[in-house]
Write a protein that holds these residues in place. Structure first.
Motif, short mmCIF file in Angstrom:
data_model
loop_
_atom_site.label_atom_id
_atom_site.label_comp_id
_atom_site.label_asym_id
_atom_site.label_seq_id
_atom_site.Cartn_x
_atom_site.Cartn_y
_atom_site.Cartn_z
N GLY A 1 -14.28 -41.09 -17.04
CA GLY A 1 -14.27 -39.78 -16.39
C GLY A 1 -13.49 -39.73 -15.09
O GLY A 1 -13.19 -38.65 -14.58
N LEU A 2 -13.15 -40.90 -14.53
CA LEU A 2 -12.36 -40.91 -13.29
C LEU A 2 -10.89 -40.55 -13.57
O LEU A 2 -10.15 -40.20 -12.66
CB LEU A 2 -12.44 -42.28 -12.61
CG LEU A 2 -13.80 -42.65 -12.02
CD1 LEU A 2 -13.79 -44.09 -11.52
CD2 LEU A 2 -14.20 -41.71 -10.89
N ASP A 3 -10.48 -40.67 -14.84
CA ASP A 3 -9.13 -40.29 -15.25
C ASP A 3 -9.11 -38.77 -15.46
O ASP A 3 -9.80 -38.25 -16.32
CB ASP A 3 -8.81 -41.05 -16.55
CG ASP A 3 -7.49 -40.63 -17.17
OD1 ASP A 3 -6.93 -39.57 -16.79
OD2 ASP A 3 -7.02 -41.36 -18.07
N GLU A 4 -8.31 -38.06 -14.65
CA GLU A 4 -8.33 -36.59 -14.66
C GLU A 4 -7.98 -35.99 -16.02
O GLU A 4 -8.33 -34.85 -16.30
CB GLU A 4 -7.35 -36.04 -13.61
CG GLU A 4 -7.68 -36.39 -12.18
CD GLU A 4 -8.61 -35.38 -11.49
OE1 GLU A 4 -9.10 -34.44 -12.15
OE2 GLU A 4 -8.85 -35.57 -10.28
N SER A 5 -7.27 -36.76 -16.86
CA SER A 5 -6.86 -36.19 -18.14
C SER A 5 -7.96 -36.32 -19.20
O SER A 5 -7.87 -35.73 -20.28
CB SER A 5 -5.58 -36.88 -18.63
OG SER A 5 -5.89 -38.21 -19.01
N VAL A 6 -9.00 -37.07 -18.89
CA VAL A 6 -10.08 -37.28 -19.86
C VAL A 6 -10.96 -36.04 -19.92
O VAL A 6 -11.28 -35.42 -18.91
CB VAL A 6 -10.89 -38.54 -19.48
CG1 VAL A 6 -12.24 -38.55 -20.18
CG2 VAL A 6 -10.10 -39.79 -19.84
N GLU A 7 -11.36 -35.65 -21.14
CA GLU A 7 -12.17 -34.45 -21.31
C GLU A 7 -13.65 -34.75 -21.56
O GLU A 7 -14.50 -33.91 -21.36
CB GLU A 7 -11.62 -33.62 -22.48
CG GLU A 7 -10.25 -33.07 -22.20
CD GLU A 7 -9.57 -32.51 -23.44
OE1 GLU A 7 -9.06 -33.31 -24.26
OE2 GLU A 7 -9.57 -31.28 -23.58
N MET A 8 -13.93 -35.95 -22.06
CA MET A 8 -15.32 -36.31 -22.32
C MET A 8 -15.55 -37.77 -21.96
O MET A 8 -14.80 -38.64 -22.40
CB MET A 8 -15.66 -36.07 -23.80
CG MET A 8 -17.14 -36.10 -24.08
SD MET A 8 -17.51 -35.71 -25.82
CE MET A 8 -17.81 -37.35 -26.45
N GLY A 9 -16.56 -38.03 -21.16
CA GLY A 9 -16.88 -39.38 -20.72
C GLY A 9 -17.79 -40.09 -21.71
O GLY A 9 -18.02 -39.63 -22.83
N PRO A 10 -18.35 -41.24 -21.28
CA PRO A 10 -19.25 -42.01 -22.15
C PRO A 10 -20.66 -41.41 -22.14
O PRO A 10 -20.93 -40.49 -21.38
CB PRO A 10 -19.28 -43.36 -21.43
CG PRO A 10 -19.14 -42.99 -19.98
CD PRO A 10 -18.19 -41.82 -19.95
N LEU A 11 -21.53 -41.96 -22.96
CA LEU A 11 -22.95 -41.66 -22.81
C LEU A 11 -23.47 -42.47 -21.64
O LEU A 11 -22.86 -43.45 -21.20
CB LEU A 11 -23.69 -41.98 -24.10
CG LEU A 11 -23.23 -41.11 -25.28
CD1 LEU A 11 -24.02 -41.44 -26.54
CD2 LEU A 11 -23.35 -39.63 -24.96
N VAL A 12 -24.61 -42.06 -21.12
CA VAL A 12 -25.07 -42.61 -19.85
C VAL A 12 -25.52 -44.06 -19.95
O VAL A 12 -25.51 -44.80 -18.97
CB VAL A 12 -26.18 -41.73 -19.26
CG1 VAL A 12 -27.49 -41.90 -20.03
CG2 VAL A 12 -26.39 -41.97 -17.77
N SER A 13 -25.93 -44.49 -21.15
CA SER A 13 -26.46 -45.85 -21.30
C SER A 13 -26.35 -46.29 -22.75
O SER A 13 -26.15 -45.45 -23.65
CB SER A 13 -27.94 -45.89 -20.88
OG SER A 13 -28.71 -45.13 -21.79
N GLU A 14 -26.52 -47.56 -22.98
CA GLU A 14 -26.52 -48.08 -24.35
C GLU A 14 -27.72 -47.51 -25.11
O GLU A 14 -27.61 -47.18 -26.30
CB GLU A 14 -26.54 -49.61 -24.35
CG GLU A 14 -26.56 -50.26 -25.72
CD GLU A 14 -25.40 -49.84 -26.64
OE1 GLU A 14 -24.34 -49.39 -26.14
OE2 GLU A 14 -25.57 -49.93 -27.88
N GLY A 15 -28.83 -47.38 -24.43
CA GLY A 15 -30.03 -46.81 -25.08
C GLY A 15 -29.77 -45.40 -25.57
O GLY A 15 -30.15 -45.03 -26.69
N GLN A 16 -29.09 -44.61 -24.74
CA GLN A 16 -28.79 -43.23 -25.11
C GLN A 16 -27.84 -43.22 -26.32
O GLN A 16 -27.97 -42.43 -27.23
CB GLN A 16 -28.16 -42.51 -23.91
CG GLN A 16 -28.08 -41.01 -24.06
CD GLN A 16 -29.43 -40.34 -24.15
OE1 GLN A 16 -30.45 -40.89 -23.72
NE2 GLN A 16 -29.48 -39.17 -24.75
N ARG A 17 -26.86 -44.15 -26.31
CA ARG A 17 -25.92 -44.21 -27.42
C ARG A 17 -26.64 -44.57 -28.71
O ARG A 17 -26.36 -44.02 -29.78
CB ARG A 17 -24.81 -45.23 -27.12
CG ARG A 17 -23.80 -45.30 -28.24
CD ARG A 17 -22.50 -45.91 -27.81
NE ARG A 17 -22.58 -47.34 -27.58
CZ ARG A 17 -21.51 -48.13 -27.45
NH1 ARG A 17 -20.30 -47.58 -27.49
NH2 ARG A 17 -21.64 -49.40 -27.23
#
Ligand code: NAD
Ligand code: MN
Length: 498
Positions: free
Chosen positions: A317-333
């Motif tokens: 998400g620190l890359d301005e061109s990215v539209e969707m970041g990761p899930l918050v944790s492995e558990g959430q994934r």
């Protein structure tokens, strides 16, 4: 560089947990990035924090509300000045893209400015008495020490919804941040402190919900609990608070739907569902988790959505061109992926996504692609249960009435959306949708801080944090009668005509 060691904040001082234990807070887009270590607190730490908040309460409640508001306004100015830096920190600890973390900080700023205004507007009512020479009015009073328990998806906005109005009303507080996003709360409370909130008025205790959260809930000196999180934990909180007759305000889960009728502007509806379903990687309480389509446009619109979803750029998400970041944790994934397996086994048709992203840079974090299920039927679990990830269930309906019935076919009732150009149907939808929030021709996400926010059914217990209604949660009404007749007057009796 050594990792920053964050400490609890109790009575204006940074102190380690009495347990001596701490845990690591890492970036979910790149787990080699360590944000810092945070205390794993125990019940003794909660006791210390509550004692500090209790001791600070008499002085704080005596400060005139507009002066409390002035301190909040100054805190808001600090947040404005530090917005970019705080957004970056939040993206690192939570994962959502910079555009969204800037929005999260902005929501705290807006909430603070609104709160500063409300501090001059804690109105009561003056009411005519039924007796002569007697005045009657209603005023608001502070309550005491509030406990606040927060989720990780809005690391600063949600604490601000709770703390700002509670402080304006004259309460003191102990806040427990989500374990995954503690740094944002640290920075938020630092701004309050620098702005002049006195020692003990706001205290922060980090740690597990089952330990720190439970200790807060059960503490006899806590007058109320403001909780945002899952419905499962919300029920537990209501149970404990119920036994002690503590006020509790609950903002819980959602299973929000966007309806698209056959007459809708499909391009507009497309923008809405992409933002609603995949913004914050679907980890919003108001995320669009279901898309309900009228038969006539089903195939065409599904194709439009899938095509766009496949193009979304997923990454850090620190890359301005990215539209969707990761899930918050492995558990959430894992939770999200479990639901994808459930969807497949229920017979829904997976049309894109559906497996964790693990290649190249994705291996550094907890990435999951935009995922869409077609031919979902209303009774499938993926149509009724909260998933809290980038998974959209698409449901076909014959007409408007069926669309509303399907939308209501869940135990949740937070947000909802309908796209149509037919004003009659829009108005009927507003009447019939069981949800705290309904958008017309806009996605399910996008709440503004000065309006009531919350939901019905298992989404809450009738309170609304946000807007003027938050001030009703964090204060008690006092009804006052002043008899200036100099005689004993009896309501109901002196006034009776016979
Ligand atoms: P969660 O319920 O697991 O945790 C929320 C908080 O409660 C955390 O701080 C956790 O540590 C704490 N907690 C856990 N067990 C506890 C216990 N026994 N006693 C006291 N506290 C305890 O939820 P989460 O995974 O952090 O957040 C996601 C959930 O929050 C989703 O269901 C989402 O819909 C909901 N949410 C709702 C809103 C809203 O306003 N309606 C907003 C954001 C998130
Ligand atoms: Mn983190």
């Amino acid at each position: 560089m050594a990792a920053k060691e964050y400490l609890n904040f109790i009575n204006g001082r940074y102190v380690p947990a009495r347990t001596g234990k701490s845990y690591e807070n890492r970036n979910p887009a790149d787990t080699s990035d360590l944000i810092g270590t945070f205390p794993v607190s125990g019940p003794e730490d909660v006791n210390d924090a509550v004692a500090a908040a209790k001791a600070a309460y008499p002085k704080w409640r005596a400060v005139p509300a507009p002066q409390r508001g002035e301190i909040i306004r100054r805190a808001t100015e600090i947040l404005i000045r530090r917005k970019e830096e705080l957004a970056r920190l939040m993206t690192r600890e939570m994962g959502k893209v910079l555009k969204e973390t800037r929005g999260d900080v902005q929501e705290a700023i807006d909430t603070g400015l609104y709160a500063a205004g409300e501090s001059r507007r804690l109105w009561g009512k003056v009411v005519p008495s039924e007796l002569p020479n007697k005045a009657a009015f209603v005023t608001r009073q502070p309550m005491g020490v509030w406990g606040m328990i927060c989720p990780w998806n809005f690391p600063m906005a949600i604490p601000s919804w709770k703390l700002f109005p509670a402080l304006i009303c004259g309460n003191t507080a102990v806040i427990k941040p989500a374990t995954l996003t503690p740094a944002s709360v640290h920075e938020f409370v630092l701004a309050l402190t620098e702005a002049g909130v006195p020692a003990g008025v706001v205290n922060v205790v980090y740690g597990e919900g089952s330990v720190v959260g439970e200790a807060l809930l059960n503490h006899p000196d806590i007058c109320g609990i403001s909780f945002t999180g899952s419905s499962v934990i919300g029920k537990r909180i209501a149970e404990v608070c119920g036994r002690q007759l503590k006020r509790c305000s609950l903002e819980l889960g959602g299973k929000n739907a966007q309806i698209v009728l056959k007459d809708a502007d499909l391009n507009l509806a497309l923008e809405g569902v992409i933002w609603g379903a995949f913004g914050t990687a679907g980890q919003r309480c108001t995320a669009t988790s279901r898309l309900i389509l009228e038969d006539e446009i089903y195939d065409r619109f599904l194709e439009m959505v899938v095509e766009r979803a496949k193009q979304l750029k997923v990454g850090n998400g620190l890359d301005e061109s990215v539209e969707m970041g990761p899930l918050v944790s492995e558990g959430q994934r894992q939770t999200v992926h479990r639901y994808v397996e459930i969807g497949k086994s229920e017979g829904a048709r997976l049309v894109c996504g559906g497996a964790p992203l693990t290649s190249g840079d994705y291996s550094r974090g907890y990435f999951y692609p935009p995922t869409i299920f077609a031919e979902v039927t209303p009774n499938m679990r993926i149509a009724r249960e909260e998933i809290f990830g980038p998974v959209l269930s698409v449901i076909r309906v014959r007409n408007f009435d069926e669309a509303i019935d399907v939308l209501n076919n869940t135990s949740y009732g937070l947000s909802s959306s309908i796209y149509t150009r037919d004003v009659n149907l829009a108005m009927k939808a507003i009447e019939r949708i069981e949800a705290g929030i309904t958008y017309v021709n806009a996605p399910t996400i996008g709440a503004e801080c000065h309006l009531p926010f919350g939901g019905v059914k298992e989404t809450g217990n009738g309170h609304r944090e946000g807007g003027w209604t938050a001030y009703e949660i964090f204060s008690e009404l006092k009804t006052v009668y002043i008899d200036y007749s100099g005689a004993l007057q009896k309501a109901q009796i002196d006034t009776a005509k016979d």
